[in-house]
Design a protein around this motif. Sequence first.
Motif, PDB file in Angstrom:
ATOM      1  N   PRO A  28      22.289  18.518  50.362  1.00 43.84           N
ATOM      2  CA  PRO A  28      23.850  18.145  51.254  1.00 43.84           C
ATOM      3  C   PRO A  28      24.515  16.848  51.475  1.00 43.84           C
ATOM      4  O   PRO A  28      25.528  15.660  51.997  1.00 43.84           O
ATOM      5  CB  PRO A  28      23.439  18.974  52.684  1.00 43.84           C
ATOM      6  N   LEU A  29      23.195  15.993  51.546  1.00 44.23           N
ATOM      7  CA  LEU A  29      23.212  14.921  52.111  1.00 44.23           C
ATOM      8  C   LEU A  29      24.087  13.972  50.730  1.00 44.23           C
ATOM      9  O   LEU A  29      25.483  12.693  50.635  1.00 44.23           O
ATOM     10  CB  LEU A  29      22.394  13.480  51.586  1.00 44.23           C
ATOM     11  N   ILE A  30      23.780  14.233  49.261  1.00 43.68           N
ATOM     12  CA  ILE A  30      24.665  13.590  47.970  1.00 43.68           C
ATOM     13  C   ILE A  30      25.687  14.129  48.377  1.00 43.68           C
ATOM     14  O   ILE A  30      26.930  13.201  48.135  1.00 43.68           O
ATOM     15  CB  ILE A  30      23.937  14.150  46.867  1.00 43.68           C
ATOM     16  N   ALA A  31      26.214  15.538  48.594  1.00 47.64           N
ATOM     17  CA  ALA A  31      27.527  15.679  48.391  1.00 47.64           C
ATOM     18  C   ALA A  31      28.413  15.107  49.707  1.00 47.64           C
ATOM     19  O   ALA A  31      29.629  14.673  49.571  1.00 47.64           O
ATOM     20  CB  ALA A  31      27.355  17.034  49.018  1.00 47.64           C
ATOM     21  N   ILE A  32      27.746  15.063  50.841  1.00 45.24           N
ATOM     22  CA  ILE A  32      28.524  13.867  51.294  1.00 45.24           C
ATOM     23  C   ILE A  32      28.937  12.553  50.873  1.00 45.24           C
ATOM     24  O   ILE A  32      29.634  11.888  51.167  1.00 45.24           O
ATOM     25  CB  ILE A  32      27.647  13.781  52.927  1.00 45.24           C
ATOM     26  N   VAL A  33      28.035  12.183  50.540  1.00 42.56           N
ATOM     27  CA  VAL A  33      27.974  10.321  49.576  1.00 42.56           C
ATOM     28  C   VAL A  33      29.268  10.630  49.238  1.00 42.56           C
ATOM     29  O   VAL A  33      30.512   9.628  48.646  1.00 42.56           O
ATOM     30  CB  VAL A  33      26.944  10.252  48.896  1.00 42.56           C
ATOM     31  N   ILE A  34      29.387  11.471  48.255  1.00 36.82           N
ATOM     32  CA  ILE A  34      29.781  11.517  47.001  1.00 36.82           C
ATOM     33  C   ILE A  34      31.427  11.438  47.697  1.00 36.82           C
ATOM     34  O   ILE A  34      32.799  11.764  47.020  1.00 36.82           O
ATOM     35  CB  ILE A  34      29.842  13.631  45.699  1.00 36.82           C
ATOM     36  N   TYR A  35      31.522  12.529  48.837  1.00 39.49           N
ATOM     37  CA  TYR A  35      33.182  13.031  49.225  1.00 39.49           C
ATOM     38  C   TYR A  35      33.413  11.863  49.800  1.00 39.49           C
ATOM     39  O   TYR A  35      34.607  12.299  49.523  1.00 39.49           O
ATOM     40  CB  TYR A  35      32.625  14.153  50.530  1.00 39.49           C
ATOM     41  N   ILE A  36      32.752  11.459  50.081  1.00 41.56           N
ATOM     42  CA  ILE A  36      33.256   9.544  51.329  1.00 41.56           C
ATOM     43  C   ILE A  36      33.656   9.012  50.134  1.00 41.56           C
ATOM     44  O   ILE A  36      34.524   8.151  50.360  1.00 41.56           O
ATOM     45  CB  ILE A  36      32.001   9.264  52.198  1.00 41.56           C
ATOM     46  N   PHE A  37      32.666   8.224  49.278  1.00 37.65           N
ATOM     47  CA  PHE A  37      33.200   8.126  48.339  1.00 37.65           C
ATOM     48  C   PHE A  37      34.815   7.876  47.347  1.00 37.65           C
ATOM     49  O   PHE A  37      35.487   7.362  47.625  1.00 37.65           O
ATOM     50  CB  PHE A  37      32.407   7.725  46.968  1.00 37.65           C
ATOM     51  N   THR A  38      34.596   9.577  47.358  1.00 36.31           N
ATOM     52  CA  THR A  38      35.839   9.922  46.505  1.00 36.31           C
ATOM     53  C   THR A  38      37.170  10.325  47.375  1.00 36.31           C
ATOM     54  O   THR A  38      37.961   9.812  47.398  1.00 36.31           O
ATOM     55  CB  THR A  38      35.712  11.363  45.937  1.00 36.31           C
ATOM     56  N   ALA A  39      36.392  10.167  48.891  1.00 33.16           N
ATOM     57  CA  ALA A  39      37.833  10.056  49.291  1.00 33.16           C
ATOM     58  C   ALA A  39      37.978   8.670  49.631  1.00 33.16           C
ATOM     59  O   ALA A  39      39.435   8.130  49.946  1.00 33.16           O
ATOM     60  CB  ALA A  39      37.509  11.020  51.715  1.00 33.16           C
ATOM     61  N   GLY A  40      37.363   7.247  49.653  1.00 35.37           N
ATOM     62  CA  GLY A  40      37.913   6.252  49.639  1.00 35.37           C
ATOM     63  C   GLY A  40      38.349   5.705  48.424  1.00 35.37           C
ATOM     64  O   GLY A  40      40.177   5.320  48.748  1.00 35.37           O
ATOM     65  N   ILE A  41      37.937   5.817  47.463  1.00 37.35           N
ATOM     66  CA  ILE A  41      39.069   6.126  46.059  1.00 37.35           C
ATOM     67  C   ILE A  41      40.334   7.254  46.216  1.00 37.35           C
ATOM     68  O   ILE A  41      41.583   6.284  45.245  1.00 37.35           O
ATOM     69  CB  ILE A  41      38.589   6.805  45.066  1.00 37.35           C
ATOM     70  N   ARG A  42      40.623   8.038  46.833  1.00 38.39           N
ATOM     71  CA  ARG A  42      42.351   8.643  46.889  1.00 38.39           C
ATOM     72  C   ARG A  42      42.910   7.813  47.775  1.00 38.39           C
ATOM     73  O   ARG A  42      43.450   7.709  47.497  1.00 38.39           O
ATOM     74  CB  ARG A  42      41.238  10.076  47.728  1.00 38.39           C
ATOM     75  N   PHE A  43      42.210   7.191  48.760  1.00 38.08           N
ATOM     76  CA  PHE A  43      43.040   6.348  49.583  1.00 38.08           C
ATOM     77  C   PHE A  43      43.640   5.062  48.910  1.00 38.08           C
ATOM     78  O   PHE A  43      44.683   4.583  49.377  1.00 38.08           O
ATOM     79  CB  PHE A  43      42.615   6.171  51.285  1.00 38.08           C
ATOM     80  N   ILE A  44      42.894   4.496  48.343  1.00 37.73           N
ATOM     81  CA  ILE A  44      43.302   3.563  47.528  1.00 37.73           C
ATOM     82  C   ILE A  44      44.071   3.799  46.245  1.00 37.73           C
ATOM     83  O   ILE A  44      45.078   3.186  46.024  1.00 37.73           O
ATOM     84  CB  ILE A  44      41.727   2.483  46.850  1.00 37.73           C
ATOM     85  N   GLU A  45      43.733   5.158  45.579  1.00 39.31           N
ATOM     86  CA  GLU A  45      45.048   5.181  44.780  1.00 39.31           C
ATOM     87  C   GLU A  45      46.100   5.178  45.013  1.00 39.31           C
ATOM     88  O   GLU A  45      47.023   5.073  44.625  1.00 39.31           O
ATOM     89  CB  GLU A  45      44.290   7.029  43.945  1.00 39.31           C
ATOM     90  N   ILE A  46      46.550   5.914  46.792  1.00 40.73           N
ATOM     91  CA  ILE A  46      47.846   6.710  47.043  1.00 40.73           C
ATOM     92  C   ILE A  46      48.395   5.084  47.622  1.00 40.73           C
ATOM     93  O   ILE A  46      49.360   5.264  47.423  1.00 40.73           O
ATOM     94  CB  ILE A  46      47.103   7.611  47.882  1.00 40.73           C
ATOM     95  N   SER A  47      47.421   4.249  48.220  1.00 42.00           N
ATOM     96  CA  SER A  47      48.210   2.818  48.686  1.00 42.00           C
ATOM     97  C   SER A  47      48.545   1.942  47.710  1.00 42.00           C
ATOM     98  O   SER A  47      50.134   1.472  48.201  1.00 42.00           O
ATOM     99  CB  SER A  47      46.705   2.294  49.474  1.00 42.00           C
ATOM    100  N   ILE A  48      48.267   1.964  45.937  1.00 39.84           N
ATOM    101  CA  ILE A  48      48.414   1.962  45.075  1.00 39.84           C
ATOM    102  C   ILE A  48      49.454   2.526  44.612  1.00 39.84           C
ATOM    103  O   ILE A  48      50.684   1.597  43.667  1.00 39.84           O
ATOM    104  CB  ILE A  48      47.576   1.183  44.172  1.00 39.84           C
ATOM    105  N   LEU A  49      49.627   3.717  44.436  1.00 41.53           N
ATOM    106  CA  LEU A  49      50.719   4.527  44.173  1.00 41.53           C
ATOM    107  C   LEU A  49      52.310   4.560  45.243  1.00 41.53           C
ATOM    108  O   LEU A  49      53.280   3.947  44.606  1.00 41.53           O
ATOM    109  CB  LEU A  49      50.747   6.016  44.105  1.00 41.53           C
ATOM    110  N   ALA A  50      52.439   3.983  46.333  1.00 43.56           N
ATOM    111  CA  ALA A  50      53.722   4.160  47.096  1.00 43.56           C
ATOM    112  C   ALA A  50      53.690   2.529  47.291  1.00 43.56           C
ATOM    113  O   ALA A  50      55.056   2.122  46.845  1.00 43.56           O
ATOM    114  CB  ALA A  50      52.761   3.759  48.463  1.00 43.56           C
ATOM    115  N   LEU A  51      52.814   0.698  46.717  1.00 45.03           N
ATOM    116  CA  LEU A  51      53.069  -0.410  46.446  1.00 45.03           C
ATOM    117  C   LEU A  51      54.570   0.250  45.443  1.00 45.03           C
ATOM    118  O   LEU A  51      55.463  -0.545  44.694  1.00 45.03           O
ATOM    119  CB  LEU A  51      52.232  -0.818  46.448  1.00 45.03           C
TER     120      LEU A  51
END
Length: 256
Positions: A162-185
């Motif tokens: 579960p700890l590994i899953a949480i780390v993967i989730y947080i890291f992937t979510a961060g990448i998603r928000f960056i991707e969306i922000s760049i796409l919006a630009l």
Amino acid sequence: MNIFQQFYKSLYSPKDITLFRFQGIGKTILYVFFLTLLSIIPTVFYSSTAIVNSLNAIDETIDSDLPDFQIKDGELLTDQEAPVTINQNGFAIIVDSTGTVKPSAFSNSDNTIALLKNDLYIIAAGQEQSYPYSMLTNGTLTRESLSDYLVSAKSLVPIIIPLIAIVIYIFTAGIRFIEISILALIGLLIKNALGKNLQYRHLWRMSAYSITLPTVFFTIMAALQTAVPNGAFINWFVSLIILLLAVKEVSQQTQK
């Protein structure tokens, strides 16, 4: 419209994506977290399976096939005059106290544990980590003590996964928000070229839904363990095309 209906509509309807720009930012952020959770399921599943299978394979190997060894003063000591390689359940274990085997020899392996002369190398699901023995233990480590450590490690698996899953989730979510922000630009350039009256906040919401189709596609490919050539390019290209179609759906009457 609930989040599951939005997910379904976002797979094929740029017109609906256009309408989502008016909703609250909180609902859009929740959707991004939902999409992230969906996308990491294959990664978490295969990583968890690799961890469990690796521990089981190592346990069986230590008890039956692994030669006697000692790790003392940061160095591996065995009676073997040549490297020993053991393959079990799709997992390779290499024991080499001679210094013959180099890390480059197994760098392309998927699941490997290598006890080399001065370092421990672990490759799981294509990810490589190395640890000097001096960092792992200050005393003497033998095959028997390693077996005891493994029993303790197996008991911690329900906590570790579960700890590994949480780390993967947080890291992937961060990448998603960056991707969306760049796409919006990039969307700002698109809306200027098309003469649409959209603000960045509208484009950010639309971008969050525009990544749905490529995210689902790559999630399916990950579940099938199929590599996609030029995956990053395909991801950005499809997302931009969907965003472009969504921006074009903004009517002049709606803008006024």
